[in-house]
Design an enzyme around this catalytic site. Structure first.
Site, PDB file in Angstrom:
ATOM      1  N   TYR A 195       0.842  -1.198   0.000  1.00  0.00           N
ATOM      2  CA  TYR A 195       0.000   0.000   0.000  1.00  0.00           C
ATOM      3  C   TYR A 195       0.880   1.253   0.000  1.00  0.00           C
ATOM      4  O   TYR A 195       0.661   2.190  -0.781  1.00  0.00           O
ATOM      5  CB  TYR A 195      -0.922  -0.007   1.215  1.00  0.00           C
ATOM      6  CG  TYR A 195      -1.640   1.296   1.460  1.00  0.00           C
ATOM      7  CD1 TYR A 195      -2.682   1.701   0.631  1.00  0.00           C
ATOM      8  CD2 TYR A 195      -1.255   2.134   2.500  1.00  0.00           C
ATOM      9  CE1 TYR A 195      -3.333   2.911   0.836  1.00  0.00           C
ATOM     10  CE2 TYR A 195      -1.902   3.344   2.717  1.00  0.00           C
ATOM     11  CZ  TYR A 195      -2.934   3.728   1.886  1.00  0.00           C
ATOM     12  OH  TYR A 195      -3.567   4.926   2.085  1.00  0.00           O
TER      13      TYR A 195
ATOM     14  N   GLU B 111     -11.340   6.170   5.659  1.00  0.00           N
ATOM     15  CA  GLU B 111     -10.744   7.040   6.673  1.00  0.00           C
ATOM     16  C   GLU B 111     -11.731   7.283   7.814  1.00  0.00           C
ATOM     17  O   GLU B 111     -11.338   7.312   8.991  1.00  0.00           O
ATOM     18  CB  GLU B 111     -10.316   8.374   6.059  1.00  0.00           C
ATOM     19  CG  GLU B 111      -9.206   8.294   5.025  1.00  0.00           C
ATOM     20  CD  GLU B 111      -7.862   7.881   5.600  1.00  0.00           C
ATOM     21  OE1 GLU B 111      -7.741   7.759   6.840  1.00  0.00           O
ATOM     22  OE2 GLU B 111      -6.917   7.677   4.810  1.00  0.00           O
TER      23      GLU B 111
ATOM     24  N   TRP C 270      -4.825   2.574  10.762  1.00  0.00           N
ATOM     25  CA  TRP C 270      -5.127   2.448   9.344  1.00  0.00           C
ATOM     26  C   TRP C 270      -4.986   1.003   8.883  1.00  0.00           C
ATOM     27  O   TRP C 270      -5.755   0.527   8.048  1.00  0.00           O
ATOM     28  CB  TRP C 270      -4.240   3.371   8.522  1.00  0.00           C
ATOM     29  CG  TRP C 270      -4.394   3.181   7.038  1.00  0.00           C
ATOM     30  CD1 TRP C 270      -3.470   2.723   6.158  1.00  0.00           C
ATOM     31  CD2 TRP C 270      -5.581   3.408   6.262  1.00  0.00           C
ATOM     32  NE1 TRP C 270      -3.985   2.663   4.879  1.00  0.00           N
ATOM     33  CE2 TRP C 270      -5.293   3.085   4.919  1.00  0.00           C
ATOM     34  CE3 TRP C 270      -6.865   3.870   6.583  1.00  0.00           C
ATOM     35  CZ2 TRP C 270      -6.219   3.185   3.897  1.00  0.00           C
ATOM     36  CZ3 TRP C 270      -7.797   3.977   5.554  1.00  0.00           C
ATOM     37  CH2 TRP C 270      -7.472   3.641   4.240  1.00  0.00           C
TER      38      TRP C 270
END
Length: 204
Positions: free
Chosen positions: A17, A39, A47
């Site tokens: 990522y 988010e 995250w």
């Protein structure tokens, strides 16, 4: 190969990522809606926790098509709350459905959500100079302005900290550390990118 100090390099999917997505300028509205939804789901969590659930979210939220998500009913919301692949928080799921409707309103007003979003950095990614974890702010003046406007438009779970993470993810800022191999790559990529033209806007 040097990478950002926040990255846990023991997690291959997290590294992928970072290496391929984080900080790349995003102009596609469905992708922007995906980032906003994820988010918001992250609030209070890491995250990486959300990243691991990303595919489940894509399936549950109609490939992050805001038109379809905006049409979700109370029955759909109840079904999502039973999905073990999601973060089963009633307020966050309700926010995702609400935000889809607000997203469509912004699209109608500006022609695309990307045109609206990128105005908060004057259609040019901000180039920062991060070195250590201590250099990374939780929020900035730009994220404060973006967040305040989203709230005014009725979006939920769009505090300035969440929105700054969104800005980092979709390339509104280059927050790779200056010794990260991605930092110069993105500088080069942005140098050849005319965002106003790509968004169908005339020059100022």
């Amino acid at each position: 190969m040097c990478r950002c100090p926040w990255l846990d390099q023991s997690k291959p999917d997290y590294v992928a990522y970072h290496d391929t997505e984080w900080g790349v300028p995003v102009l596609d509205d469905n992708t922007l809606f995906e980032y906003l939804t994820l988010e918001a789901a992250q609030a209070g969590l890491s995250w990486y926790t959300v990243l691991k659930k990303r595919q489940h979210y894509r399936q549950a939220f109609a490939g992050f098509d805001p038109v379809q998500v905006a049409a979700f009913t109370e029955q759909d919301a109840a079904r999502l709350l039973q999905n073990p692949g999601l973060i089963r928080n009633r307020l966050k799921i309700a926010a995702a459905i609400n935000n889809a409707a607000r997203f469509l309103e912004v699209q109608q007003e500006f022609g695309s959500f990307a045109r609206y979003q990128w105005q908060f950095v004057n259609y040019q990614p901000l180039l920062n100079q991060r070195q250590t974890l201590a250099d990374y702010p939780a929020r900035t003046a730009e994220s404060d302005a973006f967040s305040a406007d989203l709230k005014r438009r009725g979006f939920k779970f769009v505090g300035s900290t969440i929105i700054y993470a969104h800005m980092q993810a979709c390339g509104m800022v280059n927050d790779h550390s200056i010794d990260c191999f991605r930092y110069p790559q993105l500088i080069q990529q942005v140098a050849s990118l005319d965002l106003r033209s790509a968004l169908g806007l005339t020059s100022p």
